[in-house]
Design an enzyme around this catalytic site. Structure first.
Site, short mmCIF file in Angstrom:
data_model
loop_
_atom_site.label_atom_id
_atom_site.label_comp_id
_atom_site.label_asym_id
_atom_site.label_seq_id
_atom_site.Cartn_x
_atom_site.Cartn_y
_atom_site.Cartn_z
N ARG A 119 21.28 15.67 13.49
CA ARG A 119 22.68 15.92 13.22
C ARG A 119 22.87 16.04 11.72
NH1 ARG A 119 22.83 17.46 17.47
NH2 ARG A 119 23.98 16.78 19.31
N HIS A 159 20.09 26.07 13.21
CA HIS A 159 20.35 25.26 14.40
C HIS A 159 19.65 25.84 15.62
CE1 HIS A 159 23.40 22.17 16.10
NE2 HIS A 159 22.30 22.19 16.83
#
Length: 310
Positions: A225, A273
């Protein structure tokens, strides 16, 4: 017949339509799947990823569970209208993708591959890397993804360290927990992999103090994250030489803004990502199994603990 609401960002439904129908059929579940509804009180399950159309779960009075398409639930778990059971996604395809990304980038830094592929001028530079068994690699976060990555690194014979908030035992991994365990692990780790959930306790975990615990020349990998890292502290550690490199797949703002200092920094690698993506085929089977469990009275898989936030 059950009614399922598929509520996610635009464009995702066509990818899930056939796999979800097939998985439900194979599980013997008769269901009608809708992407919009004006009768929320008739919905039995919600297959969900955060989107602008659904943020108030109050009208879904009959809903037995909200089944997330994401492994991380920090954008969902704090929603006070969501009182139904919430299950996060633990997808075999997602897990395999994460293991491949982590092992690939750990090996890249371990072997010093950038030294060769980024060379612009002729230079015979025979720097021999140590063997994996002589390199200490740490995985912070030993949930499903962290455990799998730590086991894969151990299988490659790295000295694998693991850290989690609560005690864990993983064969081939030296597991530690708690504040003292975190410092012990970071002080030894030449390569650190962040795979923690984002909670109030892990926000900016890698700050100035904790980055200073790393051995000089360490490498940080973050496929977990973005907010696990204090961006300013990370840039300072890179500029000061404490860190040799940071390979980042997640960021506080995504897509990463064009003017962000990470783009121009010579010792930062950015991937967009892509470390672990939920695969519709395997994720659909997880969803179908949880619906089968909900209908039979069995415990849901991967039920989120609201107090812990994951």
């Amino acid at each position: 017949m059950l009614t399922l609401l598929f509520s996610a960002r635009a464009g995702l439904w066509p990818k899930y339509q056939a796999p979800l129908a097939q998985a439900l059929d194979q599980a013997g579940i008769k269901a009608r799947i809708v992407t919009e509804t004006d009768a929320p009180g008739t919905v039995d399950y919600i297959v969900y990823a955060p989107n602008d159309r659904l943020s108030d779960f109050t009208p879904f009075s009959r809903c037995r569970a909200v089944l997330s398409l994401w492994a991380g639930v920090e954008r969902i778990v704090t929603n006070r209208t969501l009182t139904q059971p919430l299950c996060r996604m633990v997808d075999p395809g997602l897990e395999e993708g994460m293991v491949e990304w982590v092992t690939g980038h750990v090996l890249r830094h371990h072997l010093g591959i950038d030294r060769h592929v980024l060379r612009r001028e002729p230079a015979w530079d025979p720097v021999v890397p140590p063997l994996a068994r002589d390199r200490q690699v740490a995985v912070l976060g030993l949930g499903a993804l962290g455990r799998s990555c730590a086991q894969a690194l151990s299988a490659l014979r790295f000295q694998t360290l693991g850290w989690s908030r609560t005690p864990r035992t993983i064969e081939g991994v030296a597991c530690h927990h708690g504040p003292e365990g975190l410092r012990l692990v970071l002080e030894r780790a030449e390569i650190v992999v962040l795979l923690l959930p984002l909670t109030a306790e892990t926000e900016a975990l890698m700050n100035v103090e904790r980055l200073s615990w790393l051995p000089e020349g360490a490498v940080l990998l973050n496929p977990g994250r973005g907010a696990l890292v204090d961006d300013v502290a990370l840039l300072g550690a890179l500029d000061g030489g404490r860190l040799a490199h940071a390979t980042l797949d997640v960021f506080r703002i995504e897509p990463l803004p064009a003017g962000h200092p990470f783009w121009a920094h010579p010792n930062v690698t950015i991937t967009p990502h892509i470390a672990a993506e939920t695969r519709p085929e395997s994720a659909a089977r997880v969803i179908a199994e949880n619906i089968r469990r909900g209908e039979s009275g069995a415990p849901f898989l991967f039920l989120v603990d609201r107090a812990r936030g994951y």
